[in-house]
Design a protein around this motif. Structure first.
Motif, PDB file in Angstrom:
ATOM      1  N   SER A 159       0.832  -1.205   0.000  1.00  0.00           N
ATOM      2  CA  SER A 159       0.000   0.000   0.000  1.00  0.00           C
ATOM      3  C   SER A 159       0.863   1.250   0.000  1.00  0.00           C
ATOM      4  CB  SER A 159      -0.931  -0.002   1.217  1.00  0.00           C
ATOM      5  OG  SER A 159      -0.204   0.011   2.429  1.00  0.00           O
ATOM      6  N   LYS A 160       2.017   1.181   0.701  1.00  0.00           N
ATOM      7  CA  LYS A 160       2.917   2.336   0.710  1.00  0.00           C
ATOM      8  C   LYS A 160       3.405   2.672  -0.688  1.00  0.00           C
ATOM      9  CE  LYS A 160       7.167   2.050   1.006  1.00  0.00           C
ATOM     10  NZ  LYS A 160       8.375   2.149   0.129  1.00  0.00           N
ATOM     11  N   ASN A 161       3.830   1.661  -1.438  1.00  0.00           N
ATOM     12  CA  ASN A 161       4.344   1.919  -2.779  1.00  0.00           C
ATOM     13  C   ASN A 161       3.253   2.364  -3.739  1.00  0.00           C
ATOM     14  OD1 ASN A 161       7.290   1.366  -2.780  1.00  0.00           O
ATOM     15  ND2 ASN A 161       6.647  -0.606  -1.994  1.00  0.00           N
ATOM     16  N   ALA A 162       2.050   1.796  -3.594  1.00  0.00           N
ATOM     17  CA  ALA A 162       0.940   2.253  -4.427  1.00  0.00           C
ATOM     18  C   ALA A 162       0.623   3.722  -4.145  1.00  0.00           C
ATOM     19  CB  ALA A 162      -0.288   1.381  -4.183  1.00  0.00           C
ATOM     20  N   LEU A 163       0.626   4.084  -2.869  1.00  0.00           N
ATOM     21  CA  LEU A 163       0.334   5.466  -2.509  1.00  0.00           C
ATOM     22  C   LEU A 163       1.448   6.416  -2.940  1.00  0.00           C
ATOM     23  CD1 LEU A 163      -1.307   4.981   0.981  1.00  0.00           C
ATOM     24  CD2 LEU A 163      -2.348   6.066  -1.002  1.00  0.00           C
ATOM     25  N   LYS A 164       2.677   5.923  -2.992  1.00  0.00           N
ATOM     26  CA  LYS A 164       3.759   6.774  -3.490  1.00  0.00           C
ATOM     27  C   LYS A 164       3.512   7.129  -4.949  1.00  0.00           C
ATOM     28  CE  LYS A 164       8.772   7.305  -3.503  1.00  0.00           C
ATOM     29  NZ  LYS A 164      10.066   6.713  -3.096  1.00  0.00           N
ATOM     30  N   GLY A 165       3.051   6.158  -5.730  1.00  0.00           N
ATOM     31  CA  GLY A 165       2.701   6.442  -7.116  1.00  0.00           C
ATOM     32  C   GLY A 165       1.547   7.425  -7.213  1.00  0.00           C
ATOM     33  N   ILE A 166       0.537   7.245  -6.357  1.00  0.00           N
ATOM     34  CA  ILE A 166      -0.579   8.199  -6.324  1.00  0.00           C
ATOM     35  C   ILE A 166      -0.073   9.581  -5.930  1.00  0.00           C
ATOM     36  CG2 ILE A 166      -2.742   8.765  -5.149  1.00  0.00           C
ATOM     37  CD1 ILE A 166      -3.244   5.743  -4.915  1.00  0.00           C
ATOM     38  N   GLY A 167       0.924   9.599  -5.017  1.00  0.00           N
ATOM     39  CA  GLY A 167       1.509  10.874  -4.620  1.00  0.00           C
ATOM     40  C   GLY A 167       2.138  11.614  -5.783  1.00  0.00           C
ATOM     41  N   VAL A 191       4.745   2.220 -10.405  1.00  0.00           N
ATOM     42  CA  VAL A 191       4.920   2.147  -8.958  1.00  0.00           C
ATOM     43  C   VAL A 191       3.620   1.719  -8.278  1.00  0.00           C
ATOM     44  CG1 VAL A 191       5.425   3.499  -6.880  1.00  0.00           C
ATOM     45  CG2 VAL A 191       6.804   3.825  -8.929  1.00  0.00           C
ATOM     46  N   ILE A 192       2.482   2.216  -8.762  1.00  0.00           N
ATOM     47  CA  ILE A 192       1.193   1.824  -8.185  1.00  0.00           C
ATOM     48  C   ILE A 192       0.950   0.329  -8.387  1.00  0.00           C
ATOM     49  CG2 ILE A 192      -1.320   2.086  -8.405  1.00  0.00           C
ATOM     50  CD1 ILE A 192      -0.762   5.036  -9.148  1.00  0.00           C
ATOM     51  N   GLY A 193       1.194  -0.153  -9.609  1.00  0.00           N
ATOM     52  CA  GLY A 193       1.031  -1.579  -9.875  1.00  0.00           C
ATOM     53  C   GLY A 193       1.997  -2.419  -9.070  1.00  0.00           C
ATOM     54  N   TYR A 194       3.215  -1.932  -8.936  1.00  0.00           N
ATOM     55  CA  TYR A 194       4.238  -2.611  -8.129  1.00  0.00           C
ATOM     56  C   TYR A 194       3.760  -2.768  -6.689  1.00  0.00           C
ATOM     57  CZ  TYR A 194       8.611  -2.439  -5.329  1.00  0.00           C
ATOM     58  OH  TYR A 194       9.608  -2.631  -4.405  1.00  0.00           O
ATOM     59  N   GLY A 195       3.173  -1.704  -6.140  1.00  0.00           N
ATOM     60  CA  GLY A 195       2.663  -1.764  -4.782  1.00  0.00           C
ATOM     61  C   GLY A 195       1.498  -2.730  -4.645  1.00  0.00           C
ATOM     62  N   ALA A 196       0.632  -2.755  -5.648  1.00  0.00           N
ATOM     63  CA  ALA A 196      -0.518  -3.669  -5.601  1.00  0.00           C
ATOM     64  C   ALA A 196      -0.055  -5.124  -5.590  1.00  0.00           C
ATOM     65  CB  ALA A 196      -1.435  -3.407  -6.793  1.00  0.00           C
ATOM     66  N   VAL A 197       0.959  -5.439  -6.393  1.00  0.00           N
ATOM     67  CA  VAL A 197       1.490  -6.811  -6.417  1.00  0.00           C
ATOM     68  C   VAL A 197       2.128  -7.155  -5.076  1.00  0.00           C
ATOM     69  CG1 VAL A 197       3.169  -8.355  -7.490  1.00  0.00           C
ATOM     70  CG2 VAL A 197       1.814  -6.823  -8.918  1.00  0.00           C
ATOM     71  N   LEU A 236       7.261  -4.381 -17.130  1.00  0.00           N
ATOM     72  CA  LEU A 236       6.085  -4.813 -16.380  1.00  0.00           C
ATOM     73  C   LEU A 236       6.337  -6.161 -15.694  1.00  0.00           C
ATOM     74  CD1 LEU A 236       3.217  -3.813 -18.848  1.00  0.00           C
ATOM     75  CD2 LEU A 236       3.900  -2.650 -16.742  1.00  0.00           C
ATOM     76  N   LEU A 237       6.958  -7.088 -16.421  1.00  0.00           N
ATOM     77  CA  LEU A 237       7.278  -8.386 -15.828  1.00  0.00           C
ATOM     78  C   LEU A 237       8.297  -8.232 -14.699  1.00  0.00           C
ATOM     79  CD1 LEU A 237       6.845 -11.421 -15.875  1.00  0.00           C
ATOM     80  CD2 LEU A 237       8.603 -11.592 -17.654  1.00  0.00           C
ATOM     81  N   PHE A 238       9.283  -7.368 -14.921  1.00  0.00           N
ATOM     82  CA  PHE A 238      10.270  -7.095 -13.885  1.00  0.00           C
ATOM     83  C   PHE A 238       9.585  -6.536 -12.640  1.00  0.00           C
ATOM     84  CE2 PHE A 238      13.278  -4.383 -11.634  1.00  0.00           C
ATOM     85  CZ  PHE A 238      14.439  -5.141 -11.604  1.00  0.00           C
ATOM     86  N   GLY A 239       8.632  -5.620 -12.841  1.00  0.00           N
ATOM     87  CA  GLY A 239       7.928  -5.014 -11.713  1.00  0.00           C
ATOM     88  C   GLY A 239       7.173  -6.039 -10.886  1.00  0.00           C
ATOM     89  N   ILE A 240       6.508  -6.974 -11.559  1.00  0.00           N
ATOM     90  CA  ILE A 240       5.753  -8.009 -10.845  1.00  0.00           C
ATOM     91  C   ILE A 240       6.692  -8.873 -10.005  1.00  0.00           C
ATOM     92  CG2 ILE A 240       4.387 -10.111 -11.148  1.00  0.00           C
ATOM     93  CD1 ILE A 240       3.184  -8.746 -13.672  1.00  0.00           C
ATOM     94  N   LEU A 241       7.767  -9.356 -10.626  1.00  0.00           N
ATOM     95  CA  LEU A 241       8.692 -10.241  -9.920  1.00  0.00           C
ATOM     96  C   LEU A 241       9.489  -9.503  -8.849  1.00  0.00           C
ATOM     97  CD1 LEU A 241       9.978 -12.324 -12.968  1.00  0.00           C
ATOM     98  CD2 LEU A 241       8.447 -13.098 -11.151  1.00  0.00           C
ATOM     99  N   PHE A 242       9.838  -8.240  -9.148  1.00  0.00           N
ATOM    100  CA  PHE A 242      10.573  -7.471  -8.143  1.00  0.00           C
ATOM    101  C   PHE A 242       9.703  -7.207  -6.921  1.00  0.00           C
ATOM    102  CE2 PHE A 242      12.304  -3.739  -6.083  1.00  0.00           C
ATOM    103  CZ  PHE A 242      13.667  -3.968  -6.120  1.00  0.00           C
ATOM    104  N   ALA A 243       8.421  -6.932  -7.138  1.00  0.00           N
ATOM    105  CA  ALA A 243       7.509  -6.688  -6.020  1.00  0.00           C
ATOM    106  C   ALA A 243       7.414  -7.917  -5.117  1.00  0.00           C
ATOM    107  CB  ALA A 243       6.125  -6.305  -6.547  1.00  0.00           C
ATOM    108  N   ILE A 244       7.369  -9.101  -5.724  1.00  0.00           N
ATOM    109  CA  ILE A 244       7.303 -10.328  -4.933  1.00  0.00           C
ATOM    110  C   ILE A 244       8.590 -10.520  -4.139  1.00  0.00           C
ATOM    111  CG2 ILE A 244       7.167 -12.849  -5.085  1.00  0.00           C
ATOM    112  CD1 ILE A 244       5.373 -12.430  -7.577  1.00  0.00           C
ATOM    113  N   ASN A 245       9.739 -10.289  -4.796  1.00  0.00           N
ATOM    114  CA  ASN A 245      11.019 -10.384  -4.092  1.00  0.00           C
ATOM    115  C   ASN A 245      11.083  -9.413  -2.921  1.00  0.00           C
ATOM    116  OD1 ASN A 245      13.502 -12.043  -5.377  1.00  0.00           O
ATOM    117  ND2 ASN A 245      12.043 -11.522  -6.995  1.00  0.00           N
ATOM    118  N   SER A 246      10.657  -8.184  -3.142  1.00  0.00           N
ATOM    119  CA  SER A 246      10.701  -7.168  -2.089  1.00  0.00           C
ATOM    120  C   SER A 246       9.788  -7.535  -0.926  1.00  0.00           C
ATOM    121  CB  SER A 246      10.304  -5.807  -2.670  1.00  0.00           C
ATOM    122  OG  SER A 246      10.316  -4.811  -1.678  1.00  0.00           O
ATOM    123  N   ALA A 247       8.589  -8.055  -1.233  1.00  0.00           N
ATOM    124  CA  ALA A 247       7.654  -8.454  -0.178  1.00  0.00           C
ATOM    125  C   ALA A 247       8.216  -9.616   0.642  1.00  0.00           C
ATOM    126  CB  ALA A 247       6.303  -8.835  -0.795  1.00  0.00           C
TER     127      ALA A 247
END
Length: 412
Positions: free
Chosen positions: A150-158, A261-267, A324-335
């Motif tokens: 949620s933090k990363n999604a909100l950063k994109g909204i910011g 960034v918003i999509g990254y946060g959602a993942v 986009l694929l990098f963002g999905i996989l990176f988000a999972i790694n970060s989580a």
């Protein structure tokens, strides 16, 4: 739902901490966009604008290292509230007349903002460890993933919010509105956030800021290379490439990156479901081998993008699809990493382990940011992508040294 209903006081604290984190993140993302667009309009060069954020990243490293010690000494409620107050001061510093908005002044304001951001993040991540029982690892993973995503999604909204406020209100009024809103959040936090949350029972010595836990040290090293792998091509190289090679204007570049960034946060928020590790069995929780597998898969993506660009295979599709694929996989790694550090950290003095870990995170961002501009200027985007892939391979190799299963709450 059963876990939540049985932890109503903790959930209330979690919601307050999350609300603080959300409010801060909105102003952080909006402020970055405001500064970039406003100083671009004033005629600042891209290098001058980039320099405005240099202290933001440098002080992030220092704050994470020292902030964990402060959290253990003072309590996480105080470090979180100090972070909110510093962000209000940083915003207020930008309300001076335009003639006084010199590069050193704005760099100082950004340094305060960087300190505030990492105090706030360290406090929020550490607090969750104390609000979830040690035997509720599934809930811990989901709560950490939700907070981080949620933090990363909100950063994109910011980013969008900053552009909208600048267009509708102008720079000074936009900054004033954010400062007043964050002041209200700070006052509510002073009243309602639990006192002495996260204060260590044993007196914390300053030399203890360096973790004694092998698992925390290894994970911190892997985190450094994980985030350097993203920023080495994402921070400078990618926006410049999109503008120069695809002829995108500033709004297209900014809008696309904000949506990313918003999509990254959602993942990130959905990571427990994606990894299949949201169950209640002990062997379903993420462990060291989870970090190895996901980092190894991610390492292939930048290399494949570089090969496709070298071969001239539909550059736009290859780059944007790969991103986009990098963002999905990176988000999972970060989580996964965000869960593992909270899981590995000692319960008594949790902020010190978490602060040390996010110090490595900040160093990775700083390394990646510097290399992004230098390598792109010297050798182009493909070289940045190959370095990204190499950094991810290092992160995966380091993760081989992580414990295969959950570490006990005392960090043993």
């Amino acid at each position: 739902m059963h876990v939540i209903s049985s932890l109503s006081p903790q959930v209330r604290q979690y919601l307050l901490i999350t609300a603080n984190y959300w409010a801060f993140t909105l102003t952080d993302g909006a402020l970055r966009m405001l500064v970039v667009l406003y100083f671009h309009d004033l005629g600042y060069t891209p290098l001058q604008i980039a320099m405005l954020f240099l202290f933001y990243e440098i002080f992030g490293v220092i704050t994470n290292l020292v902030g964990g010690w402060l959290g253990a000494r003072l309590g996480l409620n105080r470090t979180m509230n100090i972070g909110l107050a510093l962000q209000v001061i940083a915003l207020a510093m930008l309300l001076v007349p335009t003639a006084l908005l010199t590069v050193p002044w704005v760099m100082a304001a950004q340094a305060l903002s960087g300190i505030a951001k990492d105090l706030n993040k360290m406090s929020a991540k550490s607090a969750i460890k104390l609000l979830v029982p040690a035997n509720a690892q599934g809930a811990l993973y989901k709560w950490v993933a939700l907070l981080t995503g949620s933090k990363n999604a909100l950063k994109g909204i910011g980013f969008f919010l900053g552009g909208a406020l600048l267009a509708l209100l102008g720079f000074r009024v936009a900054v004033l509105v954010m400062a007043l809103g964050l002041t209200a959040v700070w006052l509510l936090s002073l009243i309602f956030l639990k006192k002495d949350l996260g204060r260590a029972r044993a007196k914390s010595r300053f030399r203890d800021i360096f973790s004694k836990s092998r698992a925390v040290n290894v994970l911190a090293a892997a985190r450094l290379f994980l985030f350097a792998s993203r920023d080495v091509w994402f921070v400078v190289a990618l926006p410049v490439f999109l503008a120069s090679q695809f002829q995108w204007d500033h709004w297209q570049v900014g809008g696309f990156l904000a949506l990313w960034v918003i999509g990254y946060g959602a993942v990130q928020a959905m990571a427990p479901g994606i990894t299949g590790a949201a169950g209640k069995q002990a062997d379903q929780f993420p462990s060291g081998d989870s970090a190895v597998r996901w980092a190894t898969v991610l390492a292939l993506i930048p290399a494949l993008i570089a090969i496709a660009l070298y071969a001239g295979f539909h550059p736009a599709i290859s780059l944007l699809g790969g991103l986009l694929l990098f963002g999905i996989l990176f988000a999972i790694n970060s989580a996964l990493h965000s869960y593992l550090i909270v899981s590995y950290a000692r319960e008594d003095g949790v902020s010190m382990d978490v602060g040390f870990y996010y110090m490595a995170n900040a160093m990775g961002r700083l390394l990646g940011t510097v290399l992004s501009g230098w390598v792109y200027q010297a050798a182009g985007l493909q070289a940045c992508l190959w370095i990204s892939s190499a950094f991810l391979a290092l992160a995966a190799a380091l993760s081989l040294l992580l414990p295969e299963h959950h570490v006990s709450p005392d960090g043993g």
